[in-house]
Scaffold this motif. Structure first.
Motif, PDB file in Angstrom:
ATOM      1  N   THR A 143      54.593  21.167  25.285  1.00 28.59           N
ATOM      2  CA  THR A 143      54.506  21.668  23.921  1.00 28.59           C
ATOM      3  C   THR A 143      54.632  20.485  22.984  1.00 28.59           C
ATOM      4  O   THR A 143      54.633  19.328  23.429  1.00 28.59           O
ATOM      5  CB  THR A 143      55.618  22.686  23.646  1.00 28.59           C
ATOM      6  N   TYR A 144      54.738  20.762  21.706  1.00 36.45           N
ATOM      7  CA  TYR A 144      54.788  19.663  20.746  1.00 36.45           C
ATOM      8  C   TYR A 144      55.989  18.762  20.989  1.00 36.45           C
ATOM      9  O   TYR A 144      55.938  17.567  20.762  1.00 36.45           O
ATOM     10  CB  TYR A 144      54.806  20.204  19.317  1.00 36.45           C
ATOM     11  N   ASP A 186      55.824  11.398  20.592  1.00 38.20           N
ATOM     12  CA  ASP A 186      54.515  10.869  20.977  1.00 38.20           C
ATOM     13  C   ASP A 186      54.577   9.458  21.555  1.00 38.20           C
ATOM     14  O   ASP A 186      53.713   9.064  22.343  1.00 38.20           O
ATOM     15  CB  ASP A 186      53.575  10.884  19.771  1.00 38.20           C
ATOM     16  N   HIS A 208      52.461  13.377  25.877  1.00 41.16           N
ATOM     17  CA  HIS A 208      51.741  14.331  25.043  1.00 41.16           C
ATOM     18  C   HIS A 208      50.232  14.076  25.023  1.00 41.16           C
ATOM     19  O   HIS A 208      49.484  14.728  25.726  1.00 41.16           O
ATOM     20  CB  HIS A 208      52.314  14.322  23.623  1.00 41.16           C
ATOM     21  N   TYR A 234      47.025  16.743  26.583  1.00 42.46           N
ATOM     22  CA  TYR A 234      47.475  17.147  25.248  1.00 42.46           C
ATOM     23  C   TYR A 234      48.591  18.176  25.414  1.00 42.46           C
ATOM     24  O   TYR A 234      48.713  18.812  26.466  1.00 42.46           O
ATOM     25  CB  TYR A 234      46.315  17.747  24.447  1.00 42.46           C
ATOM     26  N   VAL A 238      51.675  23.497  19.954  1.00 46.34           N
ATOM     27  CA  VAL A 238      52.088  22.716  18.792  1.00 46.34           C
ATOM     28  C   VAL A 238      52.519  23.713  17.714  1.00 46.34           C
ATOM     29  O   VAL A 238      51.742  24.609  17.335  1.00 46.34           O
ATOM     30  CB  VAL A 238      50.942  21.819  18.272  1.00 46.34           C
ATOM     31  N   ASN A 239      53.783  23.576  17.246  1.00 48.59           N
ATOM     32  CA  ASN A 239      54.335  24.499  16.229  1.00 48.59           C
ATOM     33  C   ASN A 239      54.203  25.951  16.679  1.00 48.59           C
ATOM     34  O   ASN A 239      53.790  26.833  15.915  1.00 48.59           O
ATOM     35  CB  ASN A 239      53.647  24.291  14.879  1.00 48.59           C
ATOM     36  N   THR A 243      47.559  25.429  22.280  1.00 49.72           N
ATOM     37  CA  THR A 243      46.535  24.424  21.992  1.00 49.72           C
ATOM     38  C   THR A 243      45.253  24.750  22.740  1.00 49.72           C
ATOM     39  O   THR A 243      45.265  25.054  23.936  1.00 49.72           O
ATOM     40  CB  THR A 243      47.018  23.021  22.408  1.00 49.72           C
ATOM     41  N   HIS A 301      44.370  22.421  16.261  1.00 50.98           N
ATOM     42  CA  HIS A 301      45.412  22.040  15.307  1.00 50.98           C
ATOM     43  C   HIS A 301      44.871  20.995  14.326  1.00 50.98           C
ATOM     44  O   HIS A 301      44.029  20.173  14.696  1.00 50.98           O
ATOM     45  CB  HIS A 301      46.626  21.472  16.039  1.00 50.98           C
ATOM     46  N   GLY A 304      45.405  17.698  15.604  1.00 54.50           N
ATOM     47  CA  GLY A 304      45.163  17.629  17.042  1.00 54.50           C
ATOM     48  C   GLY A 304      43.856  16.962  17.411  1.00 54.50           C
ATOM     49  O   GLY A 304      42.957  17.606  17.973  1.00 54.50           O
TER      50      GLY A 304
END
Length: 534
Positions: A143-144, A186, A208, A234, A238-239, A243, A301, A304
């Motif tokens: 995840t993020y 990241d 990530h 990836y 995210v949030n 994704t 995103h 993204g």
């Protein structure tokens, strides 16, 4: 499947017994025919062998991975395995132990024995396949912020082994499982290792976002086809939003234009993705295709988007082949020489290689290497690959040194105290190394290991017969003898009288001698008057 903890590492064994026998000849690989081992570990391969009653003795036993041209390279004579292999043979049972395993040790290992019979040589087929692997960090979910990772290898080590995790080079305390969940930003990079094998960790990866290219340098030639490969990753969320990858494409240099839409590449490019692995194929290459190629993916995103940079540089050039020569230096009884075909192109294992001897093809089953036991100085070898259109790109030939030529400067008469240089030269590939010798009766002392033998102030004691040798991995040749005659003026003469007691009326001889080159002529004086010349 069974698991062995060998000294210094971990080995997975697929236990299958293989027996090969023919008219009493046979090799039985009693332990696995497929072995998976971690880099840095130790592995042992075992076999038993048999032969008919007509055999009086076994003269030699060996293990090998390479053979061609009826030459089998004993692992003990291979510098790549120097001080890392050990044989133990007793009562027709033999083991091979390889320590400090490297990824290049991945191969099929075979046992061979040689008897007193002229035809008494036997190799156990198909051998034992060893795969040496390192660890890889696999991103299971991401995840993020939070990600779940696995320390992965082809050996499929069981969970009961202890693992070590590293974040940005620092040990993550308390993490001993082959999986690990944590929070990452990241810029974080993560790697893993098996306890006891800390010197051989996995490559570190960004958790990530990332693009990994199989190769960052590729060569191409006019009209040919190239493939450029990559994989990407990836975060899965995210949030708190899943994704999705909405677009993937390749572009050239810094122009973010999909190559499929670039008129310069119209009808010549193909972009294929399978999961998170993508390949760009460019056909009918042109010189203008020389550039840096990059892969980009875009997600749902706003932020993204990710580009793999630096990318893959495609250079436009004709293929160039070269034969590398390597000779065993492990002991004086190793006589094999290995020729290996190398190219500036990124070639793959499935390519079939062609070898030539004095312009004629020689059978070598498409192998990249060609083995020789001894070498005829008149022979020349070169290589190529069996691809249509590559016939004219043969490598330069390799050959032993020709008869060396010797020159002396200055030419003509050599005078004592002058500066003199003798040079040795020979046509050879690989380039020859030179050694100078001086003959002195039965002794031939080695003088210098270089192309030139120089005297800044030559002396009479330097007169004599000299020769040089030219040597490379394919052979050694010796020059003809060159004689050095140092000229010098007469030393102060010495005079002797015989007999030492002189009686009036007796016969007396006076002798005058002096060291000189050329030999001196003498003149006698009585008082200040010349008496005799001769």
């Amino acid at each position: 499947m069974s698991l062995t903890a060998a000294a210094g590492g971990l080995v997975v064994l697929l236990t299958v017994t293989v027996v090969k026998s023919q008219n009493g000849w046979g090799v039985t690989y009693r332990k696995p025919t497929e072995i998976c081992a971690l880099k840095g570990s130790t592995v042992t391969i075992s076999c038993t062998y048999g032969y008919p009653y007509t055999v009086e003795r076994v003269d030699k036993t060996l293990w090998f991975t390479k053979e061609s041209n009826n030459v089998h390279v004993d692992l003990r004579s291979d510098p790549d395995y120097s001080d890392r292999v050990e044989y133990q043979c007793e009562n027709k049972a033999c083991t091979l132990t390889i320590r400090d395993l490297r990824e290049t040790d991945s191969a099929t290992y075979k046992f061979r024995f040689i008897t007193n019979l002229e035809t008494g040589r036997y190799t156990g087929e198909p051998g034992v396949t060893l795969s040496v692997t390192d660890l890889q960090v696999q991103v299971i979910t991401s995840t993020y912020r939070r990600s779940e990772l696995r320390c992965l290898n082809r050996c499929s080590l069981p969970d009961r082994f202890t693992y070590i995790w590293y974040k940005n080079g620092q040990n993550i305390q308390g993490q001993t499982s082959n999986t690990y969940s944590g929070y990452f930003v990241d810029t974080d990079r993560v790697s893993c290792a098996v306890r006891g094998q800390e010197l051989f960790p996995s490559p570190s990866v960004s958790v990530h976002w990332g693009v990994t290219y199989t190769s960052t340098q590729i060569c191409g030639s006019k009209g040919s086809t190239v493939d450029i490969h990559c994989s990407y990753r990836y975060p899965s969320r995210v949030n708190n939003v899943d994704t999705r990858v909405t677009k993937t494409f390749w572009f050239v240099n810094n122009e973010p234009l999909d190559l499929k839409e670039d008129s310069d590449y119209s009808g010549r490019v193909e972009d294929q993705c399978n999961g998170n692995s993508c390949t760009l194929t460019i056909r009918d290459l042109r010189e203008t295709d020389s550039a840096e190629y990059k892969f980009k993916f875009i997600t749902n995103h706003d932020s993204g988007k990710y580009t793999g940079s630096p990318g893959v540089v495609l250079s436009f050039s004709d293929p160039q082949f070269q034969v590398d020569v390597r000779k065993s230096t492990v002991d004086q009884f190793s006589t094999w020489t290995e020729l290996t075909c190398r190219s500036n192109y990124q070639l793959f294992d499935h390519h079939s290689y062609i070898w030539y001897k004095n312009g004629e093809k020689v059978e070598n089953k498409g192998k990249k290497y060609f083995l020789l036991d001894g070498f005829d100085p008149s022979n020349r070898y070169y290589c190529n690959i069996e691809v249509l259109g590559y016939e004219r790109f043969r490598s330069p030939p390799v050959y032993a040194p020709n008869l060396p030529l010797v020159s002396v400067l200055p030419s003509g008469q050599i005078k004592k105290g002058s500066s003199v240089t003798m040079s040795c030269s020979s046509d050879a590939n690989p380039a020859a190394k030179y050694t100078w010798y001086k003959k002195n009766g039965t002794d031939e002392p080695r003088l210098v290991d270089q192309e030139r033998l120089s005297f800044s102030s030559i002396q009479s004691s330097d007169s004599g017969d000299y020769y040089c040798t030219a040597e490379n991995e394919l052979g050694r040749t010796r020059s003809e003898i060159i004689s050095i005659d140092v000229k010098y003026p007469p030393h102060p003469p010495s005079v002797s009288v015989s007999p030492s007691e002189i009686v009036e009326g007796s016969s007396v001889t006076l002798n005058c001698s002096s060291d000189a080159n050329p030999a001196a002529t003498y003149t006698w004086y009585k008082g200040n008057r010349q008496h005799v010349h001769g």
